[in-house]
Design a protein around this motif. Structure first.
Motif, PDB file in Angstrom:
ATOM      1  N   UNK B  25      -0.865  19.788  -3.868  1.00 33.37           N
ATOM      2  CA  UNK B  25      -0.720  20.624  -2.682  1.00 33.37           C
ATOM      3  C   UNK B  25       0.649  21.286  -2.700  1.00 33.37           C
ATOM      4  N   UNK B  26       0.766  22.417  -2.040  1.00 31.48           N
ATOM      5  CA  UNK B  26       2.066  23.071  -1.916  1.00 31.48           C
ATOM      6  C   UNK B  26       2.852  22.499  -0.745  1.00 31.48           C
ATOM      7  N   UNK B  27       2.185  21.685   0.082  1.00 36.63           N
ATOM      8  CA  UNK B  27       2.829  21.091   1.253  1.00 36.63           C
ATOM      9  C   UNK B  27       3.048  19.598   1.027  1.00 36.63           C
ATOM     10  N   UNK B  28       3.959  19.043   1.769  1.00 40.11           N
ATOM     11  CA  UNK B  28       4.253  17.614   1.680  1.00 40.11           C
ATOM     12  C   UNK B  28       3.248  16.836   2.511  1.00 40.11           C
ATOM     13  N   UNK B  49      -2.099   6.045   0.141  1.00 37.00           N
ATOM     14  CA  UNK B  49      -0.707   5.984  -0.299  1.00 37.00           C
ATOM     15  C   UNK B  49       0.142   6.774   0.686  1.00 37.00           C
ATOM     16  N   UNK B  50       1.326   6.246   0.981  1.00 36.41           N
ATOM     17  CA  UNK B  50       2.176   6.891   1.980  1.00 36.41           C
ATOM     18  C   UNK B  50       3.604   7.096   1.499  1.00 36.41           C
ATOM     19  N   UNK B  51       4.041   6.366   0.486  1.00 36.46           N
ATOM     20  CA  UNK B  51       5.436   6.418   0.041  1.00 36.46           C
ATOM     21  C   UNK B  51       5.536   7.174  -1.278  1.00 36.46           C
ATOM     22  N   UNK B  52       6.470   8.121  -1.366  1.00 38.12           N
ATOM     23  CA  UNK B  52       6.679   8.861  -2.607  1.00 38.12           C
ATOM     24  C   UNK B  52       6.945   7.918  -3.760  1.00 38.12           C
ATOM     25  N   UNK B  53       6.275   8.167  -4.916  1.00 44.90           N
ATOM     26  CA  UNK B  53       6.448   7.310  -6.080  1.00 44.90           C
ATOM     27  C   UNK B  53       5.586   6.065  -6.082  1.00 44.90           C
ATOM     28  N   UNK B  54       4.836   5.864  -5.029  1.00 42.98           N
ATOM     29  CA  UNK B  54       4.021   4.657  -4.900  1.00 42.98           C
ATOM     30  C   UNK B  54       2.912   4.611  -5.948  1.00 42.98           C
ATOM     31  N   UNK B  55       2.681   3.425  -6.491  1.00 44.08           N
ATOM     32  CA  UNK B  55       1.593   3.192  -7.432  1.00 44.08           C
ATOM     33  C   UNK B  55       0.753   2.037  -6.897  1.00 44.08           C
ATOM     34  N   UNK B  56      -0.558   2.268  -6.822  1.00 44.57           N
ATOM     35  CA  UNK B  56      -1.453   1.200  -6.381  1.00 44.57           C
ATOM     36  C   UNK B  56      -2.556   1.023  -7.416  1.00 44.57           C
ATOM     37  N   UNK B  67       6.653  11.684  -6.387  1.00 46.15           N
ATOM     38  CA  UNK B  67       7.925  11.406  -5.715  1.00 46.15           C
ATOM     39  C   UNK B  67       8.144  12.326  -4.517  1.00 46.15           C
ATOM     40  N   UNK B  68       7.730  13.583  -4.667  1.00 44.37           N
ATOM     41  CA  UNK B  68       7.918  14.565  -3.591  1.00 44.37           C
ATOM     42  C   UNK B  68       6.768  14.560  -2.592  1.00 44.37           C
TER      43      UNK B  68
END
Lengths: 112, 110
Positions: B25-28, B49-56, B67-68
């Motif tokens: 997406x172009x948006x966060x 997932x809610x946290x940037x960089x999160x891996x589940x 990350x972004x």
């Protein structure tokens, strides 16, 4: 457990006719949504509600109206059906803004 | 309306192969969810997932959030015929709406 129930599951309409799709959830969820799903288009949000008595427009609201008179029910109305509204309609609900969406089984509508 | 781009649109592989599907997406995103849908049924949640960089990880499925918080990926290891279905990503933004991508249709043949 019933979860999210949609009625009817199938319906054929003629152009210009009106109808209402009913969504009922027994999970005491605050948020309810109506989506339509067309081949190759994914799920597109029509309208949603963040609580009893409130509704808001989604991505493709034209030609549809909604009402949330009771917390457990979310109605989707087609005032004057058009062939472009032939689709599968899904209702969903969730308890929080980031929570899991629980979907109904879908209502297949054909407009001739 | 925020747009979510999913790729590839279709994927046909043999049992045992690995695959990755993407959601951009172009948006966060404030949060991102992955759902799987089987024919004639509504989508079912796989992960949030809610946290940037999160891996589940969910058995053979690995989900990564950029990350972004503008992109996510779903990796399936050693795909099985039971993994066949439509995989949908859904992004939450600042409001209450949840927008879906067009989906990746996966077919795993024995």
């Amino acid at each position: 457990n019933a979860g999210v129930t949609q009625t009817p599951k199938f319906r054929v309409l003629k152009t210009g006719q009106s109808m209402t799709l009913l969504c009922a959830q027994d999970m005491n969820h605050e948020y309810m949504y109506w989506y339509r799903q067309d081949p190759g288009m994914g799920l597109r949000l029509i309208h949603y509600s963040v609580g009893e008595g409130t509704t808001a427009k989604g991505e493709v609201p034209d030609g549809y109206n909604v009402s949330r008179l009771k917390k457990q029910n979310f109605l989707l109305g087609l005032e004057s059906a058009a062939p472009s509204q032939t689709s599968v309609y899904f209702c969903a609900s969730r308890t929080s803004r980031t929570g899991e969406l629980f979907f109904g089984e879908g209502s297949r509508l054909t407009v001739l | 309306t925020q747009l979510l781009e999913q790729s590839p649109q279709f994927l046909s592989i043999q049992e045992g192969e690995n695959l990755t599907v993407y959601c951009n997406s172009s948006s966060v995103f404030s949060s991102l969810q992955w759902y799987r849908q089987e024919p004639g049924e509504g989508p079912v949640l796989l992960v949030t997932v809610v946290t940037g960089g999160e891996v589940k990880k969910l058995k053979r499925l690995t989900f990564q959030f950029g990350d972004a918080r503008k992109d996510s990926s779903l990796h399936i290891t050693a795909a099985q015929p039971g993994d066949t279905g439509l995989y949908l990503c859904a992004g939450g933004y600042s409001g209450y709406a949840l927008n879906f991508g067009k989906g990746t249709s996966l077919l795993v043949t024995p």
